[in-house]
Structures are given as structure tokens and as C-alpha cells.
Design a protein around this motif. Structure first.
Motif, PDB file in Angstrom:
ATOM      1  N   PHE A  60     -43.518 121.691  50.226  1.00 38.78           N
ATOM      2  CA  PHE A  60     -42.485 120.654  50.242  1.00 38.78           C
ATOM      3  C   PHE A  60     -41.164 121.184  49.704  1.00 38.78           C
ATOM      4  CE2 PHE A  60     -45.807 117.563  50.871  1.00 38.78           C
ATOM      5  CZ  PHE A  60     -45.172 116.513  51.505  1.00 38.78           C
ATOM      6  N   LEU A  61     -40.080 120.656  50.239  1.00 37.66           N
ATOM      7  CA  LEU A  61     -38.765 120.878  49.660  1.00 37.66           C
ATOM      8  C   LEU A  61     -38.552 119.777  48.620  1.00 37.66           C
ATOM      9  CD1 LEU A  61     -36.639 121.656  52.856  1.00 37.66           C
ATOM     10  CD2 LEU A  61     -37.782 123.253  51.323  1.00 37.66           C
ATOM     11  N   ALA A  62     -38.381 120.154  47.357  1.00 35.94           N
ATOM     12  CA  ALA A  62     -38.250 119.191  46.263  1.00 35.94           C
ATOM     13  C   ALA A  62     -36.927 119.403  45.544  1.00 35.94           C
ATOM     14  CB  ALA A  62     -39.410 119.349  45.282  1.00 35.94           C
ATOM     15  N   LYS A  63     -36.431 118.351  44.911  1.00 30.27           N
ATOM     16  CA  LYS A  63     -35.121 118.444  44.261  1.00 30.27           C
ATOM     17  C   LYS A  63     -35.148 119.464  43.134  1.00 30.27           C
ATOM     18  CE  LYS A  63     -35.730 114.478  41.109  1.00 30.27           C
ATOM     19  NZ  LYS A  63     -35.157 113.168  40.709  1.00 30.27           N
ATOM     20  N   ALA A  64     -34.049 120.185  42.986  1.00 34.26           N
ATOM     21  CA  ALA A  64     -33.970 121.298  42.037  1.00 34.26           C
ATOM     22  C   ALA A  64     -34.147 120.850  40.595  1.00 34.26           C
ATOM     23  CB  ALA A  64     -32.632 122.017  42.207  1.00 34.26           C
ATOM     24  N   GLU A  65     -33.847 119.569  40.307  1.00 30.24           N
ATOM     25  CA  GLU A  65     -33.941 119.073  38.934  1.00 30.24           C
ATOM     26  C   GLU A  65     -35.341 119.212  38.356  1.00 30.24           C
ATOM     27  OE1 GLU A  65     -30.504 116.825  40.828  1.00 30.24           O
ATOM     28  OE2 GLU A  65     -32.416 117.728  41.409  1.00 30.24           O
ATOM     29  N   ASP A  90     -31.279 122.403  46.054  1.00 27.50           N
ATOM     30  CA  ASP A  90     -30.059 121.848  45.478  1.00 27.50           C
ATOM     31  C   ASP A  90     -29.489 120.831  46.463  1.00 27.50           C
ATOM     32  OD1 ASP A  90     -27.601 121.284  44.379  1.00 27.50           O
ATOM     33  OD2 ASP A  90     -27.008 123.358  44.077  1.00 27.50           O
ATOM     34  N   ARG A  91     -29.226 119.608  45.993  1.00 25.47           N
ATOM     35  CA  ARG A  91     -28.751 118.546  46.883  1.00 25.47           C
ATOM     36  C   ARG A  91     -27.284 118.214  46.652  1.00 25.47           C
ATOM     37  NH1 ARG A  91     -32.760 113.784  45.504  1.00 25.47           N
ATOM     38  NH2 ARG A  91     -31.979 114.308  43.428  1.00 25.47           N
ATOM     39  N   SER A  92     -26.528 119.160  46.100  1.00 27.75           N
ATOM     40  CA  SER A  92     -25.176 118.847  45.625  1.00 27.75           C
ATOM     41  C   SER A  92     -24.073 118.960  46.670  1.00 27.75           C
ATOM     42  CB  SER A  92     -24.836 119.744  44.433  1.00 27.75           C
ATOM     43  OG  SER A  92     -24.887 121.107  44.813  1.00 27.75           O
ATOM     44  N   LYS A  94     -22.712 120.450  51.014  1.00 21.14           N
ATOM     45  CA  LYS A  94     -22.994 120.982  52.338  1.00 21.14           C
ATOM     46  C   LYS A  94     -23.622 122.378  52.262  1.00 21.14           C
ATOM     47  CE  LYS A  94     -20.865 121.891  56.833  1.00 21.14           C
ATOM     48  NZ  LYS A  94     -19.598 121.837  57.627  1.00 21.14           N
ATOM     49  N   GLU A  95     -23.078 123.255  51.417  1.00 16.26           N
ATOM     50  CA  GLU A  95     -23.618 124.611  51.301  1.00 16.26           C
ATOM     51  C   GLU A  95     -25.041 124.577  50.772  1.00 16.26           C
ATOM     52  OE1 GLU A  95     -22.426 127.443  52.411  1.00 16.26           O
ATOM     53  OE2 GLU A  95     -20.804 126.258  53.274  1.00 16.26           O
ATOM     54  N   ALA A  96     -25.285 123.664  49.830  1.00  9.75           N
ATOM     55  CA  ALA A  96     -26.641 123.513  49.301  1.00  9.75           C
ATOM     56  C   ALA A  96     -27.589 123.059  50.398  1.00  9.75           C
ATOM     57  CB  ALA A  96     -26.648 122.515  48.147  1.00  9.75           C
ATOM     58  N   GLY A  97     -27.103 122.191  51.275  1.00  6.22           N
ATOM     59  CA  GLY A  97     -27.924 121.729  52.386  1.00  6.22           C
ATOM     60  C   GLY A  97     -28.303 122.861  53.326  1.00  6.22           C
ATOM     61  N   TYR A 117     -38.810 114.996  53.154  1.00  4.40           N
ATOM     62  CA  TYR A 117     -38.460 113.582  53.144  1.00  4.40           C
ATOM     63  C   TYR A 117     -37.035 113.463  53.682  1.00  4.40           C
ATOM     64  CZ  TYR A 117     -42.382 113.477  49.879  1.00  4.40           C
ATOM     65  OH  TYR A 117     -43.613 113.628  49.298  1.00  4.40           O
ATOM     66  N   PRO A 118     -36.859 113.071  54.936  1.00  2.00           N
ATOM     67  CA  PRO A 118     -35.513 113.047  55.525  1.00  2.00           C
ATOM     68  C   PRO A 118     -34.528 112.141  54.796  1.00  2.00           C
ATOM     69  CG  PRO A 118     -37.183 112.922  57.237  1.00  2.00           C
ATOM     70  CD  PRO A 118     -37.901 112.759  55.940  1.00  2.00           C
ATOM     71  N   GLU A 119     -35.019 111.129  54.062  1.00  2.00           N
ATOM     72  CA  GLU A 119     -34.103 110.251  53.328  1.00  2.00           C
ATOM     73  C   GLU A 119     -33.367 111.004  52.222  1.00  2.00           C
ATOM     74  OE1 GLU A 119     -35.987 106.023  52.770  1.00  2.00           O
ATOM     75  OE2 GLU A 119     -37.593 107.506  52.979  1.00  2.00           O
ATOM     76  N   GLY A 120     -33.946 112.107  51.755  1.00  2.00           N
ATOM     77  CA  GLY A 120     -33.281 112.933  50.749  1.00  2.00           C
ATOM     78  C   GLY A 120     -33.551 112.527  49.322  1.00  2.00           C
TER      79      GLY A 120
END
Length: 244
Positions: A60-65, A90-92, A94-97, A117-120
Motif C-alpha cells: 500500500f501507498l501510505a501517508k508519510a506521517e 508525501d502528500r504535500s 504536485k512533485e510529491a504526487g 486509496y484514490p480519495e487520498g
């Protein structure tokens, strides 16, 4: 190695006991080869419940926090998430995306399952929100199918802010794979990415039966937080006392 210890010895049996998951559509997950499993996100438990019931390993891709907390607790949390097959994202901006997309494509290039999770972010009210187009970009560039997934009942089992889940039966429902081969080579066209993402979200909606909101969850959360802040900052009005 520790992934399978968690799955079959430690976490998996515990989750099955707590949630008694009802599984539907498991036959839609391919026995081999790369694919994306795109699901709704209602609870912290979603990260671990889905991998516990899928035979194949899923990353899974999970938030960096989750990976950057301070102190011993932070290091233990980061180690746990990595062992559970999570990749920090990192969700901060465009580059992070774009970095997240590259990480996801790396998983798919190895012929593995990628969960996203496409909702982010987690839904804070149980509704399904507009999907971000990263899932479409990965599906088109890697030329892999997308399997929609709906977690049903996990919001009630572990609402936002609740650390210990309730003992409650949940349903995990997988839909038929979505084929986007007709769009291959068009992954840089915004309209195509939006169309593919919306088709994925519509499939998830059909499985989950949630109310849909055509706005990003993060935007709605920020708007609601701002409204609460304005209410808290507003001066209190006291009723006038009648003059004697």
C-alpha cells in the motif's frame, strides 16, 4: 518475512476475530501478475484488514506521517508499517504526487499487487469523495487492471479518532477488474486521467453504496475546520437584560 508473520500469526488472526470479515468477489484478484486494488478508505484498520484476507502480498501507498514520528514510538511505528508492506508517500504537493506515482510503478514493475486509496485520505464522515488521478496515471503507464474494492462497516468499527476498534462484523467486497487498455499512451491527457479515475470511483461506489461527494475529501475537511474555527472565534452574544 515479518510481513507473513504479521499476516498469519500476529495481526491476521486478531483482525479476523475482531471483525469476522465477510469476503465477496475474491475471485477477481489475479493469482499472479501486476494489478492495482483501489478502495474506499473509512478506517485506520483498512490498512491491515484487506492484506489479512488476500492470499498474495499487497503493498500500500501510505501517508508519510506514519513513518516520520519522533522518538522510540515513531521508530516502532515506522518499522511496523514497513513490515506490513506500506510505502511512505508525501502528500504535500504536485512533485510529491509524482514521486508517489514512481513508487507505485516500481511495485507494479515487479509484477506485484499495489493497493491505493484514490480519495487520498480517510473519509471523516463515511461518505465517498472524489478520487485523485494518480491511480489512473499508474494504471495507464503500467498497463495493468484496476480492481475496485469496498470496505463496508469499518467506519462504524473504528471511527476517526478511535484507537481501539469495536468488535463488529465488516464486509470486504471486490469488483470485476477494470480494463483501461483503450487509453494506453494517453496518460498525460488530463481529461483522460479524470475519466479513468471517475470510472474507478463509480465502480467503488457501486460496491459500497456510500453517498458520493464530488469534492476532494481534504478540501472538505479544511472547509469544515475553517468553519469550526470561525465559530470558535466569533464573539459570544448574551441576551439583553430588561431594564428595571
Amino acid at each position: 518475512m515479518f510481513y507473513y508473520v504479521l499476516k498469519y500469526v500476529i495481526l491476521g488472526p486478531l483482525l479476523r476475530l475482531m471483525f469476522r470479515p465477510r469476503i465477496e468477489g475474491l475471485e477477481h484478484i489475479p493469482e499472479s501478475g501486476a494489478a492495482i486494488i483501489a478502495g474506499n478508505h473509512l478506517s485506520f484498520s483498512d490498512h491491515f484488514l484487506m492484506p489479512a484476507i488476500i492470499k498474495r502480498r499487497i503493498t500500500f501507498l501510505a501517508k508519510a506521517e506514519y513513518f516520520t514520528g519522533p522518538g522510540i514510538k515513531g521508530r516502532l511505528t515506522a518499522g511496523f508499517f514497513r513490515s506490513a508492506g506500506q510505502i511512505p508517500v508525501d502528500r504535500s504537493g504536485k512533485e510529491a504526487g509524482q514521486a508517489a506515482i514512481r513508487k507505485g510503478l516500481g511495485v507494479l514493475s515487479r509484477g506485484e499487487l499495489l493497493g491505493i486509496y484514490p480519495e487520498g485520505t480517510r473519509s471523516h464522515d463515511g461518505r465517498l469523495y472524489k478520487g485523485k488521478v494518480g491511480v489512473a496515471a499508474m494504471a495507464l503507464r503500467a498497463q495493468v487492471p484496476v480492481i475496485p474494492c469496498a470496505m463496508i462497516g469499518t467506519f462504524e468499527a473504528q471511527p476517526p479518532g478511535q484507537v481501539v476498534p469495536n468488535f463488529r462484523r465488516v464486509t470486504i467486497r471486490f469488483g470485476a477488474p477494470l480494463d483501461f487498455s483503450r487509453y494506453v499512451g494517453m496518460d498525460h491527457e488530463k481529461a483522460v486521467l479524470r475519466a479513468v479515475t471517475d470510472e474507478i470511483m463509480y465502480a467503488i461506489l457501486g460496491l459500497s453504496g456510500q453517498e458520493y461527494v464530488d469534492k476532494y475529501a481534504a478540501v472538505v475537511k479544511a472547509e469544515e475546520a475553517a468553519q469550526e474555527g470561525e465559530k470558535a472565534a466569533a464573539p459570544r452574544k448574551f441576551p439583553r437584560m430588561p431594564l428595571s
